[in-house]
Motif scaffolding. Structure first.
Motif, PDB file in Angstrom:
ATOM      1  N   GLY A  69       0.813  -1.204   0.000  1.00  0.00           N
ATOM      2  CA  GLY A  69       0.000   0.000   0.000  1.00  0.00           C
ATOM      3  C   GLY A  69       0.848   1.256   0.000  1.00  0.00           C
ATOM      4  N   SER A  70       0.638   2.096   1.003  1.00  0.00           N
ATOM      5  CA  SER A  70       1.336   3.384   1.084  1.00  0.00           C
ATOM      6  C   SER A  70       2.802   3.259   1.457  1.00  0.00           C
ATOM      7  CB  SER A  70       0.632   4.296   2.096  1.00  0.00           C
ATOM      8  OG  SER A  70       0.617   3.688   3.381  1.00  0.00           O
ATOM      9  N   ALA A 118      -6.528   1.365  -4.309  1.00  0.00           N
ATOM     10  CA  ALA A 118      -5.910   0.677  -3.175  1.00  0.00           C
ATOM     11  C   ALA A 118      -4.417   0.962  -3.047  1.00  0.00           C
ATOM     12  CB  ALA A 118      -6.127  -0.831  -3.290  1.00  0.00           C
ATOM     13  N   GLU A 154      -2.758   3.457  -2.032  1.00  0.00           N
ATOM     14  CA  GLU A 154      -2.359   4.127  -0.790  1.00  0.00           C
ATOM     15  C   GLU A 154      -3.060   3.535   0.424  1.00  0.00           C
ATOM     16  OE1 GLU A 154       0.130   6.207  -0.704  1.00  0.00           O
ATOM     17  OE2 GLU A 154       0.337   6.081  -2.888  1.00  0.00           O
ATOM     18  N   SER A 155      -3.487   2.292   0.323  1.00  0.00           N
ATOM     19  CA  SER A 155      -4.128   1.629   1.459  1.00  0.00           C
ATOM     20  C   SER A 155      -3.115   1.369   2.569  1.00  0.00           C
ATOM     21  CB  SER A 155      -4.749   0.307   1.005  1.00  0.00           C
ATOM     22  OG  SER A 155      -3.758  -0.561   0.467  1.00  0.00           O
ATOM     23  N   HIS A 186      -7.123  -7.727  -4.392  1.00  0.00           N
ATOM     24  CA  HIS A 186      -7.712  -6.414  -4.628  1.00  0.00           C
ATOM     25  C   HIS A 186      -8.270  -6.259  -6.036  1.00  0.00           C
ATOM     26  CE1 HIS A 186      -5.181  -5.694  -1.075  1.00  0.00           C
ATOM     27  NE2 HIS A 186      -6.003  -4.710  -0.803  1.00  0.00           N
TER      28      HIS A 186
END
Length: 305
Positions: free
Chosen positions: A97-98, A130, A132-133, A172
């Motif tokens: 992610g992030s 997604a 930056e999840s 995802h």
């Protein structure tokens, strides 16, 4: 029937530790959401060399790393504080992610005896929503991964949806990833309903439309076709693919739909803004020197995944 055949290339992850790199390839960056694939082993090293194989803490953004072993074991540690030994038949699914950092260490010399260690690691790019999840990690045990058997066929669903099989591995975007073992002469097809599909020959050799393809090749199939794969000898395949996500940029261990996000990740790692694993923070891989390169190229990824 076949769009392309990709030959695995040798790549060094650490001194004395080489892998076969399948994706990305200059003519085929992705297969569905899969943007990276390495095949390591069987590894034959002396016990004294074990420490030199360790993959030190390094960062990721914008992807999920997927680790799957045929043999041996590896210890994963990440900046969430997770410490997990992965063994054959399990799945380690880490979503960066992030931003996350992790290490992969080979701490049990017995797991390397006789060339036991063999593993595949892939990166699955995340859809834009997604990317930056929040980072996450999950380990899935063999009993959570459904198996199908038929005459001359053994198959385990690692992730996604294929041949009517499903599991609880969190993904995802629509994809499939399967471990398939075929006895000589066994016939097999590909999951339907996906525009991008491929079969990596991990062991043995297979025949498609009268031509034999040996181990170390990724067969990328034409959309809409229903090929028949025939095992030329006892063979192991990894089937993978899914829905494409659109263009992705990749530099070192970073993947993103935006070039500027890659630049931010470089600065974040160099400035120490991506945390190291709390239980493995004495050393790490520095940001590679960013020399001038042709468009689309990048330093070799530092991870198996």
């Amino acid at each position: 029937m076949l769009d392309m055949v990709i030959e695995a290339r040798q790549a060094a992850l650490s001194p004395g530790f080489e892998v076969r790199r399948i994706l990305p390839y200059r003519l085929r960056r992705m297969l569905g959401p899969f943007i990276f694939m390495d095949h390591a082993g069987p590894v034959h090293v002396a016990p004294a060399q074990t420490a030199s194989m360790d993959v030190l803490p390094h960062p990721h953004i914008g992807l999920s790393t997927v680790s799957y072993l045929f043999g041996g074991q590896v210890t994963h540690r990440d900046s969430l504080g997770v410490e997990q030994i992965i063994r054959p038949g399990e799945v380690n699914w880490m979503t960066a992610g992030s931003g996350i950092a992790h290490s992969e260490r080979f701490e049990d010399p017995n797991a390397l005896v006789g060339g036991q260690l063999e593993m595949l690691q892939t990166w699955v790019a995340l859809p834009e929503a997604a990317e930056e999840s929040a980072p996450s990690f999950a380990n899935y045990q063999p009993e959570q991964l459904p198996i199908f058997t038929d005459a001359g066929v053994w198959m385990r669903l690692i992730a996604g949806d294929a041949f009517g099989l499903r599991n609880d591995v969190k993904t995802h975007s629509p994809l499939f990833y399967l471990h398939v073992v075929l006895q000589a002469g066994a016939r097999f097809g590909l999951p339907k309903g996906y525009p991008e599909r491929g079969a990596y020959v991990a062991k043995g050799s297979v025949e498609v439309a009268g031509r034999v393809y040996p181990a170390g090749q990724l067969l990328v199939f034409t959309a809409g076709q229903d090929p028949v794969i025939v095992a030329h000898e006892p063979s192991t395949l990894m089937l993978l693919g899914g829905e494409p996500l659109g263009e992705r940029f990749i530099w070192w261990n970073f993947v993103s739909s935006r070039r500027e996000r890659i630049e931010q990740a470089k600065a974040d790692w160099q400035a120490g803004r991506i945390a190291l694993p709390p239980n493995d923070n004495a050393e790490f891989v520095p940001l590679p020197e960013d020399r001038s390169r042709p468009a689309g190229s990048s330093p070799a990824p530092q991870a198996l995944s």
